[in-house]
Scaffold this motif. Structure first.
Motif, PDB file in Angstrom:
ATOM      1  N   ALA A 106      10.957  25.554  -9.154  1.00  0.00           N
ATOM      2  CA  ALA A 106       9.715  26.321  -9.322  1.00  0.00           C
ATOM      3  C   ALA A 106       8.483  25.417  -9.233  1.00  0.00           C
ATOM      4  N   GLN A 107       8.564  24.213  -9.793  1.00  0.00           N
ATOM      5  CA  GLN A 107       7.386  23.324  -9.773  1.00  0.00           C
ATOM      6  C   GLN A 107       7.014  22.946  -8.336  1.00  0.00           C
ATOM      7  N   GLN A 108       8.068  22.762  -7.508  1.00  0.00           N
ATOM      8  CA  GLN A 108       7.794  22.435  -6.103  1.00  0.00           C
ATOM      9  C   GLN A 108       7.236  23.638  -5.372  1.00  0.00           C
ATOM     10  N   ALA A 109       7.900  24.762  -5.579  1.00  0.00           N
ATOM     11  CA  ALA A 109       7.475  25.974  -4.869  1.00  0.00           C
ATOM     12  C   ALA A 109       6.044  26.355  -5.248  1.00  0.00           C
ATOM     13  N   LEU A 110       5.652  26.013  -6.470  1.00  0.00           N
ATOM     14  CA  LEU A 110       4.327  26.415  -6.950  1.00  0.00           C
ATOM     15  C   LEU A 110       3.311  25.279  -6.871  1.00  0.00           C
ATOM     16  N   ALA A 111       3.710  24.152  -6.279  1.00  0.00           N
ATOM     17  CA  ALA A 111       2.871  22.946  -6.336  1.00  0.00           C
ATOM     18  C   ALA A 111       1.434  23.208  -5.858  1.00  0.00           C
ATOM     19  N   GLU A 112       1.295  23.907  -4.754  1.00  0.00           N
ATOM     20  CA  GLU A 112      -0.058  24.114  -4.233  1.00  0.00           C
ATOM     21  C   GLU A 112      -0.881  24.976  -5.186  1.00  0.00           C
ATOM     22  N   LEU A 113      -0.240  26.022  -5.711  1.00  0.00           N
ATOM     23  CA  LEU A 113      -0.927  26.920  -6.645  1.00  0.00           C
ATOM     24  C   LEU A 113      -1.318  26.168  -7.929  1.00  0.00           C
ATOM     25  N   ILE A 114      -0.451  25.293  -8.378  1.00  0.00           N
ATOM     26  CA  ILE A 114      -0.740  24.493  -9.583  1.00  0.00           C
ATOM     27  C   ILE A 114      -1.979  23.636  -9.339  1.00  0.00           C
ATOM     28  N   GLY A 115      -2.024  23.028  -8.163  1.00  0.00           N
ATOM     29  CA  GLY A 115      -3.186  22.208  -7.811  1.00  0.00           C
ATOM     30  C   GLY A 115      -4.464  23.043  -7.818  1.00  0.00           C
ATOM     31  N   ILE A 116      -4.378  24.239  -7.273  1.00  0.00           N
ATOM     32  CA  ILE A 116      -5.551  25.124  -7.227  1.00  0.00           C
ATOM     33  C   ILE A 116      -5.970  25.524  -8.650  1.00  0.00           C
ATOM     34  N   ALA A 117      -4.979  25.813  -9.476  1.00  0.00           N
ATOM     35  CA  ALA A 117      -5.278  26.229 -10.862  1.00  0.00           C
ATOM     36  C   ALA A 117      -5.998  25.115 -11.612  1.00  0.00           C
ATOM     37  N   ASN A 118      -5.527  23.908 -11.432  1.00  0.00           N
ATOM     38  CA  ASN A 118      -6.143  22.768 -12.128  1.00  0.00           C
ATOM     39  C   ASN A 118      -7.545  22.498 -11.602  1.00  0.00           C
ATOM     40  N   GLU A 119      -7.681  22.612 -10.293  1.00  0.00           N
ATOM     41  CA  GLU A 119      -8.971  22.321  -9.664  1.00  0.00           C
ATOM     42  C   GLU A 119     -10.014  23.380 -10.048  1.00  0.00           C
ATOM     43  N   LEU A 120      -9.616  24.657  -9.935  1.00  0.00           N
ATOM     44  CA  LEU A 120     -10.566  25.734 -10.242  1.00  0.00           C
ATOM     45  C   LEU A 120     -11.089  25.653 -11.678  1.00  0.00           C
ATOM     46  N   SER A 121     -10.235  25.220 -12.579  1.00  0.00           N
ATOM     47  CA  SER A 121     -10.637  25.189 -13.992  1.00  0.00           C
ATOM     48  C   SER A 121     -11.282  23.855 -14.365  1.00  0.00           C
ATOM     49  N   GLU A 122     -11.337  22.922 -13.400  1.00  0.00           N
ATOM     50  CA  GLU A 122     -11.844  21.568 -13.683  1.00  0.00           C
ATOM     51  C   GLU A 122     -11.118  20.978 -14.881  1.00  0.00           C
ATOM     52  N   LEU A 123      -9.808  21.172 -14.871  1.00  0.00           N
ATOM     53  CA  LEU A 123      -8.977  20.773 -16.011  1.00  0.00           C
ATOM     54  C   LEU A 123      -9.173  19.306 -16.394  1.00  0.00           C
ATOM     55  N   LYS A 124      -9.053  18.446 -15.385  1.00  0.00           N
ATOM     56  CA  LYS A 124      -9.112  17.001 -15.666  1.00  0.00           C
ATOM     57  C   LYS A 124     -10.481  16.596 -16.202  1.00  0.00           C
ATOM     58  N   GLN A 125     -11.539  17.043 -15.521  1.00  0.00           N
ATOM     59  CA  GLN A 125     -12.895  16.658 -15.955  1.00  0.00           C
ATOM     60  C   GLN A 125     -13.178  17.162 -17.363  1.00  0.00           C
ATOM     61  N   ARG A 126     -12.707  18.375 -17.653  1.00  0.00           N
ATOM     62  CA  ARG A 126     -13.096  18.996 -18.920  1.00  0.00           C
ATOM     63  C   ARG A 126     -12.201  18.627 -20.091  1.00  0.00           C
TER      64      ARG A 126
END
Ligand code: VG1
Ligand code: CO
Length: 543
Positions: A513-533
């Motif tokens: 699942a982590q592989q299949a969802l890898a792109e979506l996970i990246g988008i989720a993190n980016e959209l929420s500015e997870l790392k910066q915030r």
């Protein structure tokens, strides 16, 4: 009987969350804290004099002390009788079953569920209504409002009641009946599932391992799986409830149940593995070296429900919480029954079950249950799976793969970021909401945003509206990302990011699942500015 009225001042933080009031044990030990909340419950529910209450908990640290306090307060507040689980123990589903069976006015459950216990851990308390289910929001809101204006509480002066033997005792003028916490529940399970078929399967060499995680389900699992179904005596591990859960985190998932995971992924893995949480309402289902996603588990139980005697007549409908995958929707569509989408938390299923609209309910957070009680039910799910396995005679993995081949796979994962500073977590959610107006139509890699919203729900039975239940971003191909802040934690904030994509092609169903969802996970993190915030780029728990 001498009733004492104690003057108090309100606490401002007694707002019940997703499932009752949860705080550090030390918060509950503060003078008047527990008493204030209990008085707020009693004032709100306004039970007629002489009513019966059910009382029990998951056995965590402070359970016994809290029970004595609540008994004395119940006596002073005019209850006629309290049914208490022996030793102060009642799993959440067993409490629900007892409330229903004896038609009591309601019940108080002492639990912080999957949160760690012990003197430095968490404690919790919640009120369940006469249907056996968690009080709906309008009652929890009223309890909170009452807690903010309380000036006194009542209790009687009486010696503690001995809780370790069944029997009927008195406390002031109130009766206290200490009941076997397992018997009524076990009897209910026998009425729903084909115990004879499961017994035959087990005596034929089928092996199982149930991890009670030193929490409340130990005595239930031993009685049902080992005694009544004949599983070998070592089938239940960590079966003795401990006040600190042996120092563990009684949350049945791949991260917090490492002992079971090691067994189920080891060379000698049994056919079936399962675990439950602190208060017995969650379940994790494992096959031999195979994890069953809880959203899939709900769908598979729905698709195979007719195999269990208690459900042979068919399902009225199913319901799932919003972040739960749409796998159950596909089964409901095929069965020609309705599927409801509710906010997170079992309290939202109660009205649908009471109205006979749904039989099965589930949440992605390892929660599955049915209208046999009004709580999710860990051992019930385990027994449902055993019933299905006994009837189909295929492995857990086979059953899941065949299910995906028939319906397609809702590839699913939840990423939890625990222990975030609340300010950062709130700001992240605000930032997402700010972006919402401009997101529809935008493309991110292979995904194009179709809609985004803050989920709200109008209860179809009583019309009550619940807002702010999670941020959803839906994509054109049916994939989605959901963001929610947890309502059960006691420290900082936990951000949950839920990811789902549909895969119709069975050639790709074996993918991680982590592989299949890898792109979506990246988008989720980016959209929420997870790392910066938040400074995080890796979740603390992945489901
Ligand atoms: C979590 C789960 C939710 C579940 C709730 C109570 O809530 O996500 O699905 O109903 O726990 O379960 P939250 O607000 O932390 O996401 V239990 O077993 O703690 O009573
Ligand atoms: Co629980």
């Amino acid at each position: 009987m001498s009733i004492k009225t104690v003057a108090t001042t309100p606490f401002t933080d007694q707002k019940p969350g997703t499932s009752g009031l949860r705080k550090k044990v030390t918060a509950f030990q503060a003078a008047h804290y527990l008493e204030n909340f209990v008085q707020a419950i009693f004032d709100t529910i306004d039970a007629p004099a002489g009513s019966t209450l059910v009382l029990g908990g998951d056995g965590r640290y402070y359970n016994r002390e809290a029970i004595q306090v609540i008994l004395k307060m119940a006596a002073a507040n005019g209850f006629g009788k309290v049914l208490v689980g022996q030793g102060g123990i009642l799993s959440t589903p067993a409490a629900s079953a007892v409330i229903r069976k004896y038609a009591t006015y309601g019940g108080i459950i002492l639990s912080a569920s999957h949160n760690p216990g012990g003197p430095d851990g968490d404690f919790g308390i919640k009120y369940n209504t006469a249907n056996g289910g968690p009080a709906p929001e309008k009652i929890t809101e009223a309890i909170y409002a009452r807690s903010k204006e309380l000036t006194s509480y009542k209790l009687i002066e009486a010696p503690d009641v001995a809780l370790d033997q069944p029997g009927v005792f008195t406390m002031g003028e109130m009766k206290v009946e200490v009941i076997d916490p397992v018997a009524d529940y076990a009897e209910l399970m026998e009425s729903l599932f084909d115990f004879a078929a499961i017994r035959t399967m087990l005596s034929g060499g089928f092996r199982l391992c149930f991890d009670a995680m030193h929490a409340v389900t130990g005595p239930y699992a031993r009685e049902i799986l080992e005694k009544r179904l004949g599983a070998p005596a070592d089938s239940v591990i960590n079966g003795v409830p401990l006040t600190d859960f042996g120092g563990g985190h009684p949350d049945p998932n791949l991260t917090y149940a490492p002992e079971l995971v090691a067994i189920m992924y080891g060379a000698e893995a049994p056919d079936f593995g399962a675990a439950s949480d602190g208060d017995g309402d969650r379940n994790m289902i494992l096959g031999r070296r195979f994890f069953v996603n809880p959203s899939d588990s709900l769908a598979i139980i729905a698709a195979n429900a007719a195999l269990a005697p208690g459900y042979a007549a068919g399902l009225a409908g199913v319901a799932r919480s919003m972040p739960t995958s749409a796998a159950a929707d596909l089964v409901a569509a095929k069965l020609g029954i309705p599927c409801y989408e509710t906010p997170t938390g079992w309290k939202f299923f109660g009205n649908l079950m009471d109205a006979g609209k749904v039989t099965l309910c589930g949440e992605e957070s390892f929660g599955t249950g049915s209208s046999h009680v009004r709580e999710k039910d860990g051992l019930w799910a385990v027994l449902f799976w055993l019933n299905i396995l006994a009837s189909r005679r295929q492995s857990v993995e086979d059953i899941v793969l065949r299910h995906w081949a028939e319906y397609g796979r809702n590839v699913y994962s939840r990423h939890d970021h625990e222990g975030l500073p609340s300010a950062a977590a709130n700001a992240l959610m605000d930032h997402l909401k700010d972006r919402f107006a401009k997101l529809p139509g935008q493309r991110f890699g292979s995904y194009q945003v179709k809609f985004c919203d803050d989920f709200s729900y109008t209860d179809p039975i009583d019309g009550s509206l619940s807002t702010g239940q999670g941020l959803r971003i839906g994509f054109e191909d049916g994939s989605r990302i959901v963001y929610r802040l947890s309502g059960t934690g006691t420290e900082g904030a936990t951000l949950r990011i839920y990811l789902e994509a549909f895969e119709p092609d069975s050639a790709r169903h074996g993918e991680d699942a982590q592989q299949a969802l890898a792109e979506l996970i990246g988008i989720a993190n980016e959209l929420s500015e997870l790392k910066q915030r938040t400074g995080r780029d890796k979740p603390t728990v992945i489901t």
